[in-house]
Design a protein around this motif. Sequence first.
Motif, PDB file in Angstrom:
ATOM      1  N   LEU A  25     -13.446  90.963 -15.524  1.00 23.03           N
ATOM      2  CA  LEU A  25     -14.559  91.831 -15.782  1.00 23.03           C
ATOM      3  C   LEU A  25     -14.312  92.780 -17.304  1.00 23.03           C
ATOM      4  CD1 LEU A  25     -17.261  92.568 -14.282  1.00 23.03           C
ATOM      5  CD2 LEU A  25     -16.069  94.610 -13.455  1.00 23.03           C
ATOM      6  N   SER A  26     -15.192  92.917 -18.002  1.00 20.27           N
ATOM      7  CA  SER A  26     -15.130  93.520 -19.287  1.00 20.27           C
ATOM      8  C   SER A  26     -15.983  94.895 -19.465  1.00 20.27           C
ATOM      9  CB  SER A  26     -15.575  92.932 -20.611  1.00 20.27           C
ATOM     10  OG  SER A  26     -16.946  92.379 -20.631  1.00 20.27           O
ATOM     11  N   GLN A  27     -17.183  94.864 -18.527  1.00 18.45           N
ATOM     12  CA  GLN A  27     -18.062  95.921 -18.508  1.00 18.45           C
ATOM     13  C   GLN A  27     -18.461  96.244 -16.848  1.00 18.45           C
ATOM     14  OE1 GLN A  27     -21.054  96.108 -21.383  1.00 18.45           O
ATOM     15  NE2 GLN A  27     -19.897  95.328 -22.890  1.00 18.45           N
ATOM     16  N   LEU A  28     -18.246  97.582 -16.518  1.00 22.04           N
ATOM     17  CA  LEU A  28     -18.316  98.069 -15.095  1.00 22.04           C
ATOM     18  C   LEU A  28     -19.021  99.186 -15.460  1.00 22.04           C
ATOM     19  CD1 LEU A  28     -18.056  97.649 -12.026  1.00 22.04           C
ATOM     20  CD2 LEU A  28     -15.753  99.095 -12.209  1.00 22.04           C
ATOM     21  N   GLY A  29     -20.255  99.308 -14.499  1.00 27.86           N
ATOM     22  CA  GLY A  29     -21.051 100.537 -14.392  1.00 27.86           C
ATOM     23  C   GLY A  29     -21.063 100.921 -12.900  1.00 27.86           C
ATOM     24  N   LEU A  30     -20.426 102.312 -12.345  1.00 28.48           N
ATOM     25  CA  LEU A  30     -20.522 102.716 -11.103  1.00 28.48           C
ATOM     26  C   LEU A  30     -20.988 104.290 -11.213  1.00 28.48           C
ATOM     27  CD1 LEU A  30     -16.799 101.831 -10.227  1.00 28.48           C
ATOM     28  CD2 LEU A  30     -18.900 100.873  -9.475  1.00 28.48           C
TER      29      LEU A  30
END
Length: 210
Positions: free
Chosen positions: A115-120
């Motif tokens: 994973l390179s981009q994670l939105g939480l």
Amino acid sequence: RRLPRRGLYDIPRHLQPDTLELHLQDNRIRGLVSMAFRDTPLLRVLDLSNNSITSVSPSTLLGLRGLQRLSLASNALRELDRRLLGPIRSLSHLDLSHNSLTGLPGAMGESLRNLSQLGLAHNRLQRLDKSLLENLEGLGHLSLKGNPWRCDCQVIGLKLWLETFLFRGEDGWMDGWTDGWMDGWTDGWMDGWKDGWGPVESCGWGLSSL
């Protein structure tokens, strides 16, 4: 295939098996059943943002071994099963923002190594499992703002990990999130991710104290 704003309650059937992108944002889908995308095994991009999804079967994504970008943003998810992303090793972009998630299973980290981009952002997260964070070896972009972090000893692991994450010294680690990296997705679905990310504002420390 773009099917936004069609009033859909379920994943449409009989889609072309060579479909690479499926955009189902802004519909009325409430649940994702087992192997919901078995008709489209070659999917690379799947956008399910801004529906009313409350439940996701652990085997919903079974067969999507090549999936690279997944958005479940702006739904009503409270939890995700640790097996959901199990078969997928190619996922690079995952957006779970604007849900009601209280946590993520630590075991899910095994599926997020690439994973390179994670939105939480804007969930109900109070802490994140250390084993999950330690698996995010390739992460370059992260959003955690708008969560009610619990300010106790358990959150120290998150703080230490963030310090390491920021210490990598990558210029513009949050740049580019809204500048065309997902052209064609719903306009404005990532508004505000760059501005004032404030990972743990409720605990009184963020970028300025790292």
